[in-house]
Write an enzyme that holds these catalytic residues in place. Structure first.
Site: not given
Ligand code: SF4
Length: 326
Positions: A65-66, A69, A78, A82, A85, A87, A247, A284, A291
């Protein structure tokens, strides 16, 4: 019932589950880890990929994106999943992302072919969920690229599976300096002797540690909790780095706080505690804008040759700052 075109699995390490108070239905760790029906409700403004990462992938798993980097998604696994998340569309499930060696090699080849890239962030999924040999293969290939100045690892494992941070892991990691690490922390209950040991090992190996925290309603959305967390992090040699507005992923409304809440927390920290304890509050930008930092407004205005400023107590001060005469 599916969510975001698939299922974000339920996964929590025994160590992290033991932090949950079984008598408290509102326990902050439970709220982050245990699904509720709200996550199946998509609200206006939410999207499966709100940061448009998939649209910025020149090769699968590599977000460019940048200019200077890249974000290198190396696994979709994982230690814990979470519920908020970013993603959630890809972690913990099979699909178009395979994260095998040929995909890794394609990303490494892209980085090697683009000399403007000086910084790689390994993320996922959690890079530390890979075994030491696989991680070492990746790091050694990246380190062999002459224009790459440094590598960062984004991880939650030191906080949720501190036993993974073994002497053998840190011995391997320290071969690839300059190597930095951003660790995902959410609540002061995570500051335990086990986590202090895992962070201590990483810090002793010369790896600068920063934290990333997502504002979550009912988890950490008040000044007292955030201050306690930031103080605990500093004691473990983790520098508070980013505090993110959650997000707008599909089904995240029950986690999200008003933007003003983040500003209120920063205002409650800045000047009231050690400067090192104050993270940068960022949103973001949906759509892939990157960001955007948000800070409370301490600049009151200009009065002739004076700039009027407001301090952390709300008192006004003047700074003599003559306007340049042409
Ligand atoms: S935020 Fe998403 S990528 Fe990060 S540890 Fe939790 S589930 Fe995994």
């Amino acid at each position: 019932m599916s969510r975001i075109g698939g299922h974000l699995p339920v996964g929590i390490t025994p160590y992290y589950a033991a932090l949950i108070d079984p008598t408290n239905p509102l326990d902050p760790t439970r709220k982050q880890m245990v699904p509720v029906t709200d996550e199946f409700v998509t609200s206006p403004g939410e999207a499966d990929d709100p940061l448009s990462e998939d649209a910025h992938m020149p090769v699968p798993g590599l977000v460019h994106r940048y200019p200077d980097r890249v974000l290198f998604l190396v696994t979709n696994f994982c230690a814990t999943y979470c519920r908020y998340c970013t993603r959630a569309r890809m972690v913990g499930q099979t699909g178009e992302y395979h994260f095998n060696q040929s995909q890794h090699q394609a990303a490494i080849d892209y980085i090697a072919a683009n000399p403007q890239i000086r910084d790689v962030l390994l993320s996922g999924g959690d890079p530390l969920s890979m075994n030491d040999d696989r991680l070492e293969w990746l790091l050694s290939r990246l380190r062999a690229i002459p224009h790459l100045e440094f590598v960062r690892i984004g991880t939650k494992i030191p906080a949720v599976l501190p036993q993974r941070v073994t002497p053998a892991l840190v011995k391997m990691l320290r071969k690839f300096h300059p190597l930095w690490m951003s660790i995902h922390f959410m609540h002061p209950v995570e500051v335990t002797p086990e986590v202090a040991q895992s962070c201590g090992r990483l810090a002793d190996a010369g790896i600068p540690l920063g934290s990333q925290t997502v504002l979550n309603a009912g988890v950490n959305d008040n000044v007292e909790t955030m201050r306690e967390l930031m103080h605990g992090l500093l004691k473990m040699r983790v520098r508070p780095y980013y505090m993110y507005q959650c997000d707008p992923i599909s089904g995240s409304k029950h986690f999200r706080t008003p933007v003003e809440k983040g500003l209120e927390i920063i205002e409650g920290l800045r000047g009231h505690t050690t400067g090192y304890a104050v993270p940068t509050f960022v949103i973001d930008a949906p759509g892939g804008g990157g960001k955007i930092p948000l800070v409370p407004d301490y600049y009151v205005g200009r009065d002739g040759d004076d700039v009027v400023l407001r301090n952390y107590e709300g008192k006004q001060y003047r700074y003599r700052d003559p306007v340049a005469k042409s």
